[in-house]
Write a protein that holds these residues in place. Structure first.
Motif, PDB file in Angstrom:
ATOM      1  N   TYR A  95      -2.709 -14.863  24.543  1.00 33.60           N
ATOM      2  CA  TYR A  95      -1.460 -15.713  24.543  1.00 33.60           C
ATOM      3  C   TYR A  95      -1.702 -16.388  25.876  1.00 33.60           C
ATOM      4  N   LEU A  96      -2.428 -15.936  26.942  1.00 35.96           N
ATOM      5  CA  LEU A  96      -2.098 -16.553  28.203  1.00 35.96           C
ATOM      6  C   LEU A  96      -2.968 -17.768  28.470  1.00 35.96           C
ATOM      7  N   LYS A  97      -3.773 -18.151  27.290  1.00 35.14           N
ATOM      8  CA  LYS A  97      -4.413 -19.228  27.361  1.00 35.14           C
ATOM      9  C   LYS A  97      -3.564 -20.453  27.396  1.00 35.14           C
ATOM     10  N   ALA A  98      -2.433 -20.266  26.672  1.00 31.14           N
ATOM     11  CA  ALA A  98      -1.305 -21.244  26.955  1.00 31.14           C
ATOM     12  C   ALA A  98      -0.755 -21.606  28.287  1.00 31.14           C
ATOM     13  N   THR A  99      -1.240 -20.880  29.004  1.00 30.58           N
ATOM     14  CA  THR A  99      -0.752 -21.074  30.580  1.00 30.58           C
ATOM     15  C   THR A  99      -1.530 -22.572  31.328  1.00 30.58           C
ATOM     16  N   PHE A 100      -2.529 -22.637  30.450  1.00 33.56           N
ATOM     17  CA  PHE A 100      -3.342 -24.008  30.919  1.00 33.56           C
ATOM     18  C   PHE A 100      -2.711 -25.396  30.693  1.00 33.56           C
ATOM     19  N   ASP A 101      -1.361 -25.195  29.921  1.00 28.65           N
ATOM     20  CA  ASP A 101      -0.551 -26.245  29.615  1.00 28.65           C
ATOM     21  C   ASP A 101       0.807 -26.271  30.571  1.00 28.65           C
ATOM     22  N   TRP A 102       1.347 -27.452  30.988  1.00 24.63           N
ATOM     23  CA  TRP A 102       2.488 -27.341  31.815  1.00 24.63           C
ATOM     24  C   TRP A 102       3.423 -26.875  30.747  1.00 24.63           C
ATOM     25  N   HIS A 103       4.194 -25.931  31.462  1.00 26.77           N
ATOM     26  CA  HIS A 103       5.225 -25.294  30.934  1.00 26.77           C
ATOM     27  C   HIS A 103       6.259 -24.649  31.847  1.00 26.77           C
ATOM     28  N   ILE A 104       7.596 -24.190  31.446  1.00 28.21           N
ATOM     29  CA  ILE A 104       8.324 -23.526  32.101  1.00 28.21           C
ATOM     30  C   ILE A 104       8.469 -22.114  31.404  1.00 28.21           C
ATOM     31  N   ASP A 105       8.488 -20.851  32.026  1.00 28.82           N
ATOM     32  CA  ASP A 105       8.451 -19.795  31.345  1.00 28.82           C
ATOM     33  C   ASP A 105       9.905 -19.498  30.790  1.00 28.82           C
ATOM     34  N   GLY A 106       9.729 -18.829  29.454  1.00 30.08           N
ATOM     35  CA  GLY A 106      11.085 -18.433  29.044  1.00 30.08           C
ATOM     36  C   GLY A 106      11.685 -19.338  28.340  1.00 30.08           C
ATOM     37  N   CYS A 107      11.256 -20.379  27.594  1.00 29.43           N
ATOM     38  CA  CYS A 107      11.952 -21.422  27.032  1.00 29.43           C
ATOM     39  C   CYS A 107      12.182 -20.870  25.383  1.00 29.43           C
ATOM     40  N   THR A 108      11.336 -19.899  25.125  1.00 28.66           N
ATOM     41  CA  THR A 108      11.022 -19.412  23.629  1.00 28.66           C
ATOM     42  C   THR A 108      11.610 -17.998  23.584  1.00 28.66           C
ATOM     43  N   PRO A 109      12.581 -17.482  24.004  1.00 30.51           N
ATOM     44  CA  PRO A 109      12.593 -15.959  24.290  1.00 30.51           C
ATOM     45  C   PRO A 109      12.640 -15.324  22.830  1.00 30.51           C
ATOM     46  N   LEU A 110      12.494 -13.925  22.520  1.00 34.33           N
ATOM     47  CA  LEU A 110      12.614 -13.281  21.615  1.00 34.33           C
ATOM     48  C   LEU A 110      14.211 -13.491  21.073  1.00 34.33           C
ATOM     49  N   GLY A 111      15.012 -13.270  22.211  1.00 38.01           N
ATOM     50  CA  GLY A 111      16.686 -13.313  21.737  1.00 38.01           C
ATOM     51  C   GLY A 111      17.137 -14.214  22.298  1.00 38.01           C
ATOM     52  N   ASN A 112      18.267 -14.176  23.302  1.00 43.53           N
ATOM     53  CA  ASN A 112      18.656 -15.577  23.712  1.00 43.53           C
ATOM     54  C   ASN A 112      18.945 -14.977  25.118  1.00 43.53           C
ATOM     55  N   GLU A 113      17.892 -14.743  25.799  1.00 41.81           N
ATOM     56  CA  GLU A 113      17.604 -14.431  27.043  1.00 41.81           C
ATOM     57  C   GLU A 113      17.597 -15.550  27.876  1.00 41.81           C
ATOM     58  N   TYR A 114      18.155 -15.972  28.885  1.00 43.69           N
ATOM     59  CA  TYR A 114      18.110 -17.043  29.869  1.00 43.69           C
ATOM     60  C   TYR A 114      16.747 -17.033  30.350  1.00 43.69           C
ATOM     61  N   PRO A 115      16.213 -18.426  30.761  1.00 41.14           N
ATOM     62  CA  PRO A 115      14.908 -18.654  31.546  1.00 41.14           C
ATOM     63  C   PRO A 115      14.860 -17.730  32.730  1.00 41.14           C
ATOM     64  N   GLN A 116      13.740 -17.288  33.068  1.00 39.32           N
ATOM     65  CA  GLN A 116      13.505 -16.527  34.305  1.00 39.32           C
ATOM     66  C   GLN A 116      13.890 -17.510  35.594  1.00 39.32           C
ATOM     67  N   LYS A 117      14.706 -16.807  36.345  1.00 35.44           N
ATOM     68  CA  LYS A 117      15.143 -17.464  37.682  1.00 35.44           C
ATOM     69  C   LYS A 117      13.827 -17.832  38.601  1.00 35.44           C
ATOM     70  N   ALA A 118      13.070 -16.868  38.667  1.00 37.37           N
ATOM     71  CA  ALA A 118      11.840 -16.970  39.570  1.00 37.37           C
ATOM     72  C   ALA A 118      10.521 -16.104  38.997  1.00 37.37           C
ATOM     73  N   THR A 119       9.492 -16.547  39.410  1.00 40.81           N
ATOM     74  CA  THR A 119       8.346 -15.667  39.012  1.00 40.81           C
ATOM     75  C   THR A 119       7.391 -15.776  40.441  1.00 40.81           C
ATOM     76  N   VAL A 120       6.831 -14.553  40.493  1.00 43.69           N
ATOM     77  CA  VAL A 120       6.061 -14.017  41.662  1.00 43.69           C
ATOM     78  C   VAL A 120       4.735 -13.974  40.972  1.00 43.69           C
ATOM     79  N   LEU A 121       3.546 -14.293  41.684  1.00 45.24           N
ATOM     80  CA  LEU A 121       2.224 -14.232  41.370  1.00 45.24           C
ATOM     81  C   LEU A 121       1.610 -13.930  42.906  1.00 45.24           C
ATOM     82  N   SER A 122       0.816 -12.728  42.677  1.00 43.15           N
ATOM     83  CA  SER A 122      -0.140 -12.491  43.792  1.00 43.15           C
ATOM     84  C   SER A 122      -1.500 -12.250  43.494  1.00 43.15           C
ATOM     85  N   ALA A 123      -2.570 -12.841  44.099  1.00 43.74           N
ATOM     86  CA  ALA A 123      -3.854 -12.867  43.503  1.00 43.74           C
ATOM     87  C   ALA A 123      -4.719 -11.637  44.135  1.00 43.74           C
TER      88      ALA A 123
END
Ligand code: OGA
Ligand code: MN
Length: 281
Positions: A95-123
């Protein structure tokens, strides 16, 4: 808080934070509100060489809000989700291949969850080539519209789907794949998000499928044009990763994507997301 400095990385998005180490992040009680304010102002915060361990990363996120545990089970530390194309390290890597396109996380949740406030990535491991993470400010994208566009687009609604984002990277799905994508509910969002703060941003990206009530091709051309303008090269901060870097983004006010890298690469990022508390409206 001691000697924290914040330096802008581009005109419209991104700032580097220095003067704060992993121990400082853990110890300082005021860190949560300082970081949230800086995030609102800059969209993306970069901490070079922070070398945050996974438990500390989750602890840091707890200072910013509730930690998302919906993707637990892929990493020994609860709250951590590995971003990698290696299915041995993450069984949902495809599924993570889709991260190669511009996006906002959480626009298509399983239920009615709101989009995430913030995301942290560490390499943990960086790509041999490519694999930068790119960011564009979706508040600035709205601000750059003409007055007539703001007026017109303010009333448009857009249907977002997992299928739309997956099709861009897997145009010929098997019937099973397609059925799995389509089992996820679609979500209708306004094109212009009026945030609680009063600021407005554009809700665009890979999950945006079509504009409600508009000719399909015309609506898709509009979405593509707006995305192209929002992510023009001079509006993008591209983070070139070194092992130990941590980056946090305001998922409600920026678009992001991974720049291409070798699918066989051992690139591995550890992600923690902070739950959203605001609907798109
Ligand atoms: C994500 C994401 C981009 C990257 O974790 O949500 O889109 O560069 N990652 O890995
Ligand atoms: Mn993402």
């Amino acid at each position: 808080m001691s000697l924290l400095t914040i330096n802008k990385l581009t005109e419209s998005v991104g700032a580097e934070v220095s003067g704060l180490d992993a121990a400082g992040l853990a110890a300082d009680d005021s860190v949560g509100s300082v970081i949230l304010d800086a995030l609102e102002a800059n969209g993306v915060l970069v901490f070079r060489g922070l070398r945050l361990d996974p438990e500390a990363q989750v602890g840091f996120c707890r200072r910013l809000g509730g930690v998302d545990h919906s993707a637990d089970g892929h990493h020994p530390v609860a709250g951590i989700y590995p971003i990698t194309l290696d299915p041995a390290k993450n069984s949902s890597a495809a599924y993570l291949k889709a991260t190669f396109d511009w996006h906002i996380d959480g626009c298509t949740p399983l239920g009615n969850e709101y989009p995430q406030k913030a995301t942290v990535l560490s390499a943990v491991q960086v790509a041999e080539w490519g694999g930068e993470t790119e960011f564009a400010n979706s508040y600035a994208a709205y601000e750059a519209l003409t007055a007539a566009e703001k007026e017109h687009y303010g009333s448009l609604r857009v249907v977002h789907s997992l299928e739309a984002s997956q099709r861009r990277v897997t145009p010929d799905p098997s019937p099973e794949q397609l059925a799995r994508w389509q089992s996820r509910p679609t979500h209708e969002h306004p094109l212009v998000w009026t945030h609680r703060s009063g600021r407005k941003s554009l809700v665009l990206g890979a999950s945006a499928d079509y504009v409600v009530g508009m000719d399909l091709a015309e609506g898709r051309a509009l979405l593509a044009d707006l995305l192209e303008r929002a992510t023009a090269p001079d509006r993008v901060y591209s983070h070139v990763w070194s092992v130990g870097d941590t980056v946090i983004w305001d998922n409600r006010g920026v678009l992001h994507r991974a720049a291409p890298y070798d699918p066989a690469s051992r690139r591995e990022m550890l992600r923690t997301t902070v739950l959203g508390d605001e609907p798109i409206r």
